[in-house]
Motif scaffolding. Structure first.
Motif, PDB file in Angstrom:
ATOM      1  N   VAL A 282       0.876  -1.126  -0.079  1.00 18.61           N
ATOM      2  CA  VAL A 282       0.107  -0.049   0.143  1.00 18.61           C
ATOM      3  C   VAL A 282       1.005   1.189   0.021  1.00 18.61           C
ATOM      4  O   VAL A 282       1.774   1.245   0.784  1.00 18.61           O
ATOM      5  N   TYR A 325      -3.438   4.528  -1.564  1.00 16.27           N
ATOM      6  CA  TYR A 325      -4.152   4.792  -0.460  1.00 16.27           C
ATOM      7  C   TYR A 325      -5.555   5.224  -1.006  1.00 16.27           C
ATOM      8  O   TYR A 325      -6.666   4.708  -0.634  1.00 16.27           O
ATOM      9  N   VAL A 345       3.476  -1.301   4.226  1.00 17.76           N
ATOM     10  CA  VAL A 345       2.752  -0.015   3.839  1.00 17.76           C
ATOM     11  C   VAL A 345       3.896   1.310   3.806  1.00 17.76           C
ATOM     12  O   VAL A 345       4.787   1.226   4.677  1.00 17.76           O
ATOM     13  N   ILE A 351      -0.809   6.884   7.647  1.00 20.19           N
ATOM     14  CA  ILE A 351      -1.911   6.376   8.513  1.00 20.19           C
ATOM     15  C   ILE A 351      -2.095   6.844   9.956  1.00 20.19           C
ATOM     16  O   ILE A 351      -2.691   6.231  10.789  1.00 20.19           O
ATOM     17  N   ARG A 358      -8.360   5.749   5.404  1.00 21.21           N
ATOM     18  CA  ARG A 358      -7.261   5.106   4.838  1.00 21.21           C
ATOM     19  C   ARG A 358      -6.562   4.366   6.025  1.00 21.21           C
ATOM     20  O   ARG A 358      -6.234   3.182   6.011  1.00 21.21           O
ATOM     21  N   VAL A 362      -6.275  -0.066   6.063  1.00 22.20           N
ATOM     22  CA  VAL A 362      -4.997  -0.624   6.333  1.00 22.20           C
ATOM     23  C   VAL A 362      -5.006  -1.501   7.711  1.00 22.20           C
ATOM     24  O   VAL A 362      -4.545  -2.385   7.555  1.00 22.20           O
ATOM     25  N   PHE A 399      -0.511  -1.332  13.322  1.00 29.56           N
ATOM     26  CA  PHE A 399      -0.680  -2.135  12.099  1.00 29.56           C
ATOM     27  C   PHE A 399       0.409  -3.314  12.085  1.00 29.56           C
ATOM     28  O   PHE A 399       0.097  -4.429  11.629  1.00 29.56           O
TER      29      PHE A 399
END
Length: 716
Positions: A282, A325, A345, A351, A358, A362, A399
């Protein structure tokens, strides 16, 4: 037959004229729609009616004007006179937008190239194009409004046909036997005892502010070993150590190397070492094509595909799927079901706001991957992990699975339990910081690992704005300072003797500056945002002139600006000087942007790359130049660093100089000092700096504080 043959050229000319008239009418249609809409905006602002719908219409008009300008410039089917007339009409609409923005400075943010475009704006854009007689393309179809998310989720989501083919070819995800065998062992793992009732997220975050020991925050990695790379490519030792860490079994990384140290290659080869395929990547829109290119270079055995729009052109069987994104919301459904074994990412600070869509997407995808694979490879890449506050770490840590909304994850909790300490015990902060670092923080500075990259420096070039524009700017700045002083003195009088302090009341100064920043009205005079915009416009010609001089003496130069009109002015000067340039902007298609980058890098006759500070500040390599000009200052020190690192990268063979154009005798000089004086949270939290950190440092507020303080000091 002969008669028919003789008629065909005339018929062809008639058809051609008909098509041109059709295009002309089409342009007339969009011009009429834009003109009518901008007058409506102007009337609403004059009446003081700034409803959300008005702000949406303002942004959509700005987007369409920008797009129409690019189309008119590229249209070779009409005469120069016709195109000049169309551009003049667009300039008129843009002028009205500028006047409206001056009356309400909160609208200025909507003009930025990276300003988010809401679902309502997409819908209005489609309506306006339809009203102008145009058919919006697939990229312009609006997604469903979030207010009806429960009902419209299916409409918003798409599943590309290539993905359906992949699912039909293999309708069942491969079972993870490793995960099944390991789960019973998890139950017998050490259960938290001492810390079970403690609030730990706050202490963990604050440990990165309060427990620095003078060393860089970086986990222990194995010595650089041999890493298999394609012919002609070789990893630097610091890159090979991350791949070695992956081969040794580590699976979560916050790869926070300074920009330019090759994080993309490290992530791709780490995924190969972990066999983390399929791999989801991403990224910001401007770098997704570059990721596919790098994948083809470093891991050619694992094909990569890029999702554009609804994903109609993707390879459903690719090992690496790259998505930006901006379109993630359309694809989050099928991406969550594909069975990824790894996720990267890029520019992970995107983020940091956990309330944003977004960020939520994620985090949702990462959680789905963890639920299906015991130890997936999860990598967050960013050279600037902290932008505003230490709290920016939260979303990244979540994340990676190190924490959840309320507490540390199992692995981090066990590491904290092993310290035998609680947050009230001496030494907890140092031990907690070390435990988090060992989870996978990797931070290397160029000075530590890339001795072959030349040093860089920022050289300020003060310029005098001695024309009418400069005098107007200085007058507006004095008016702003006088208004702040009047507010300060009025607050003192209202307070009376209670709480009086000797000299200047610093706390009151900050409160007055904050009130000015929050006041979006321009009825009392110009605000700091519009003033900085005007300063950038006034410096444009001088900055471009200096860049042209540099070209004559040093060769290729990169020119960075924040606003489109500054870029336009610079390009006009380069054209007058006979200098060829490449333009790298946010409104360009990914293909066009890459063509312009390649032209600058590969064509010796292209002397200047004119870059948007926001659109070209990340993900591109321009080390063919060693000099860059920063025509406008940013409100973010990180943004300036990102721009410089487009040139100061691996492969750079010359010392790098960033020439920063500063408007003397204006607030521009103060902003430059604030950027230089701001230690930055990354320096404090990751580099072991002992410098103080202002946890909610805000350059806009600090600029007003400095302006008011200077005015009070100078006043009797």
């Amino acid at each position: 037959m002969a008669r028919d043959a003789r008629r065909r050229p005339g018929a062809s000319r008639t058809a051609s004229r008909s098509r041109q008239r059709g295009r002309a009418k089409d342009n007339e249609g969009i011009m009429s729609v834009l003109a009518r809409a901008v007058r409506e905006i102007e009337g609403s602002v004059q009446r003081g009616s700034m409803k959300p719908s008005v702000r949406t219409k303002f942004q959509v008009i700005a987007l369409l004007v920008r797009e129409e300008r690019a189309q008119v410039k590229a249209d070779e089917t009409h005469s120069e006179a016709y195109r000049a007339e169309q551009l003049k009409r667009l300039d008129g609409i843009a002028t009205i937008l500028a006047k409206v923005a001056v009356r309400d400075a909160s609208l200025l943010g909507l003009l930025a190239e990276d300003a988010p475009v809401s679902d309502a704006a997409r819908a209005l854009r489609r309506e306006m194009l339809t009203a102008a007689g145009r058919t919006p393309g697939p990229e312009e179809v609006p997604v469903a409004a979030p207010a009806a998310a429960a009902v419209n989720t299916a409409k918003r989501q798409v599943v590309p046909q290539a993905v359906i083919s992949r699912q039909l070819a293999n309708p069942f995800l491969a079972p993870d036997y490793e995960a099944a065998a390991a789960r019973p062992a998890q139950k017998s793992a050490t259960r938290p005892r001492r810390l079970v009732n403690w609030e730990l997220i706050g202490p963990l975050l604050s440990s990165f502010e309060n427990a620095t020991d003078g060393t860089t925050a970086s986990m222990a990695l194995p010595d650089a070993g041999a890493v298999s790379t394609p012919p002609g490519l070789e990893l630097m030792p610091h890159q090979a150590r991350v791949v070695g860490g992956t081969e040794a079994g580590h699976r979560t990384f916050l790869l926070a190397d300074e920009p330019g140290l090759g994080k993309t290659a490290q992530a791709l080869l780490a995924a190969q070492a972990a066999d983390a395929y399929p791999l989801l990547v991403v990224v910001p829109n401007v770098v997704k094509t570059n990721w596919a290119r790098e994948a083809a270079r470093w891991t050619p055995a694992h094909p990569a595909t890029v999702i554009h729009g609804d994903g109609d052109t993707i390879d459903g069987f690719a090992d690496i799927i790259v998505v930006n994104y901006e379109v993630l919301d359309r694809h989050v459904g099928w991406l969550g079901d594909l069975g990824f074994r790894g996720m990267v990412v890029d520019e992970a600070h995107f983020i940091k706001n956990k309330k944003s869509q977004r960020s939520q997407h994620v985090l949702q995808l990462a959680e789905q991957i963890r639920s299906r694979t015991l130890r997936p490879l999860l990598m967050a890449l960013t050279g600037t992990p902290l932008i505003n506050d230490i709290d920016d770490f939260r979303a990244i840590w979540q994340f990676l699975g190190w924490i959840d909304e309320r507490k540390p994850g199992r692995e981090l909790m066990e590491a904290l339990e092993e310290t035998g300490l609680t947050p009230v015990d001496p030494g907890f902060s140092s031990a907690a910081r070390a435990a988090v670092i060992d989870m996978g923080i990797v931070r290397r500075r160029k000075s530590e690992v890339a001795a072959d990259i030349p040093a860089r420096r920022v050289a300020d070039l003060p310029v005098e704005l001695d024309d009418a524009a400069g005098r107007s700017i200085r007058a507006a700045e004095r008016e702003l300072a006088d208004r702040l002083v009047a507010r300060y003195r009025a607050a003192l009088e209202a307070r009376g003797d209670a709480g009086a302090v000797d000299g200047i009341d610093a706390d009151l100064v900050r409160r007055v500056a904050g009130a000015e920043l929050a006041d979006k009205s321009t009825k009392t005079g110009e605000n700091v945002f519009s003033m900085i915009r005007r300063i950038g416009q006034a410096k444009a010609g001088l900055a471009a002139d200096y860049a042209a001089q540099l070209v004559r003496s040093v060769g290729k130069v990169v020119f960075f600006a924040k606003h489109i009109d500054v870029m336009d002015a610079a390009e006009a000067i380069f054209a007058e000087r006979g200098l060829r340039y490449s333009s790298i902007r946010g409104e360009q298609t990914t293909r066009k942007r890459q063509q312009n980058i390649d032209a600058f890098v590969n064509d010796p006759d292209v002397a200047v790359a004119v870059c948007s500070l926001t659109a070209a500040g990340v993900g591109i390599n321009l080390q063919v130049a060693s000099n860059l000009v920063l025509a406008e200052l940013s409100w973010s020190a990180a943004e300036q660093t990102q721009a410089i690192d487009r040139v100061h990268r691996i492969g750079q063979a010359e010392p790098v100089t960033a020439w920063r154009i500063i408007a003397a005798q204006t607030v521009d000089t103060r902003i430059a000092e604030l950027i230089d004086g701001k230690a930055g949270l990354a320096a404090r939290a990751l580099d072991g700096s002992d410098e103080e950190v202002s946890s909610a440092s805000d350059l806009q507020l600090e600029a007003l504080v400095a302006l008011l303080t200077d005015a009070l000091t100078a006043s009797p």
